[in-house]
Design an enzyme around this catalytic site. Sequence first.
Site, PDB file in Angstrom:
ATOM      1  N   SER A 107       0.820  -1.203   0.000  1.00 45.68           N
ATOM      2  CA  SER A 107       0.000   0.000   0.000  1.00 45.68           C
ATOM      3  C   SER A 107       0.859   1.260   0.000  1.00 45.68           C
ATOM      4  O   SER A 107       1.949   1.287   0.578  1.00 45.68           O
ATOM      5  CB  SER A 107      -0.903   0.011   1.240  1.00 45.68           C
ATOM      6  OG  SER A 107      -1.543   1.267   1.409  1.00 45.68           O
ATOM      7  N   TYR A 130      -2.341   5.510  -4.377  1.00 47.04           N
ATOM      8  CA  TYR A 130      -3.403   6.487  -4.188  1.00 47.04           C
ATOM      9  C   TYR A 130      -3.015   7.735  -4.971  1.00 47.04           C
ATOM     10  O   TYR A 130      -1.884   8.213  -4.859  1.00 47.04           O
ATOM     11  CB  TYR A 130      -3.566   6.856  -2.717  1.00 47.04           C
ATOM     12  CG  TYR A 130      -4.266   5.813  -1.880  1.00 47.04           C
ATOM     13  CD1 TYR A 130      -5.532   5.339  -2.233  1.00 47.04           C
ATOM     14  CD2 TYR A 130      -3.676   5.309  -0.737  1.00 47.04           C
ATOM     15  CE1 TYR A 130      -6.175   4.386  -1.466  1.00 47.04           C
ATOM     16  CE2 TYR A 130      -4.322   4.357   0.038  1.00 47.04           C
ATOM     17  CZ  TYR A 130      -5.567   3.898  -0.328  1.00 47.04           C
ATOM     18  OH  TYR A 130      -6.207   2.955   0.432  1.00 47.04           O
ATOM     19  N   THR A 156      -5.867   2.580  -6.930  1.00 44.06           N
ATOM     20  CA  THR A 156      -7.129   2.545  -6.191  1.00 44.06           C
ATOM     21  C   THR A 156      -7.974   3.738  -6.596  1.00 44.06           C
ATOM     22  O   THR A 156      -7.532   4.884  -6.515  1.00 44.06           O
ATOM     23  CB  THR A 156      -6.872   2.544  -4.678  1.00 44.06           C
ATOM     24  OG1 THR A 156      -6.240   1.308  -4.322  1.00 44.06           O
ATOM     25  CG2 THR A 156      -8.166   2.668  -3.906  1.00 44.06           C
ATOM     26  N   LYS A 252      -8.369  -0.833  -9.126  1.00 41.04           N
ATOM     27  CA  LYS A 252      -9.058  -1.380  -7.964  1.00 41.04           C
ATOM     28  C   LYS A 252     -10.161  -0.435  -7.486  1.00 41.04           C
ATOM     29  O   LYS A 252      -9.950   0.775  -7.386  1.00 41.04           O
ATOM     30  CB  LYS A 252      -8.053  -1.627  -6.825  1.00 41.04           C
ATOM     31  CG  LYS A 252      -8.646  -2.254  -5.572  1.00 41.04           C
ATOM     32  CD  LYS A 252      -7.541  -2.572  -4.584  1.00 41.04           C
ATOM     33  CE  LYS A 252      -8.092  -3.238  -3.330  1.00 41.04           C
ATOM     34  NZ  LYS A 252      -8.865  -2.304  -2.491  1.00 41.04           N
TER      35      LYS A 252
END
Length: 388
Positions: A107, A130, A156, A252
């Site tokens: 992440s 992100y 994402t 995602k």
Amino acid sequence: MPVITNIQDLKRIYERRVPRMFFDYAESGSWTEQTFRENTSDFEKIRLRQRVAVDMSGRTTSGKMIGEDVAMPVALAPVGLTGMQHADGEIKAAKAAEDFGVPFTLSTMSINSIEDVAEATTKPFWFQLYTMNDEDYVRRLIQRAKDAKCSALVITLDLQILGQRHKDLKNGLSAPPKLTPKTIANLMTKWAWGIEMLGAKRREFGNIVGHVEGISDASSLGAWTSEQFDLSLDWGKIAKLKEMWGGKVILKGILDAEDAKMAVKVGADAIVVSNHGGRQLDGALSSIRMLPKIMDAVGGEVEVILDSGIRSGQDVLKSLALGASGTMIGRAFVYGLGAMGQKGVTTALEVIHKELDTTMALCGERKVSDLGRHNLLIPQNFEGKWQD
């Protein structure tokens, strides 16, 4: 050593061992948590067809995800703050995934950095991005993932704005934990966790601290992060990110057939059907309930990975039988990590693999690639008839 027979066994140990704020961070959803609950309960509505007098020898769960060989079609999902569930959590999870033969996804909001994980592993892992307003930071982050030889970029799409998670607000979630009377009282009961964290490589967000000017502590990081998620993210920006990366891209957060079609249009290598584990739009349908409609929409033009709600090998089988080419697990591996570190992640993967293999055999199949709707009993109106 307790006998571990299912993921719930790991969850019980995890809850006893990890500070409350980090347990609640993983084990919660947004608002009323309806979507969080239905992500798992909707799997229970789908039943399996038992078949007998079928040759069950020579079974295999192996396959491919975005062209990579996998021991079973399960990837470790990107989970923020994994390094606060257990010291060096991202490193330990990545090593367990590598040893088992499944992909690991790091992440953006990890404690261990891209470089930390790359140094500790020998095979490429996936990196989750992100999109943020600081375009220079995003460019440098992507380049760092390239330099680490990451084999896929997972963008994402469903966190441009943060869904409210009541428990995180009430717990004052932070990394490292803020020392309030409440957290100190809880930490005193988690001494084993605390001793291990004293020797951790990092206790702050390793992909951000030291890579953004002016970010030196938890308070400055919190202020920066709250303003950084890109509210203007659209398909045009996604296409530019794909071009900037230049490799395989997984999108995602797809939960709608029209969005799935757009993902195909921008050239995604795979999409992840996901509602962020029920942590964003509460009231959205579960991922497994939306999967059939999305499969119909993309018509095999892109790989489809199912995320959110998987707690067993049977859940994996049901996802594959409904058309997914692979799955992602988040909480299931976090339970193992928090419970027993790297060994716990391995145990979680072993549990899911055994459940998948045994269930596949009892359904009369020898290869995951042969699974299909013929293995399932799906209730009428499972996908839902909603008024326009």
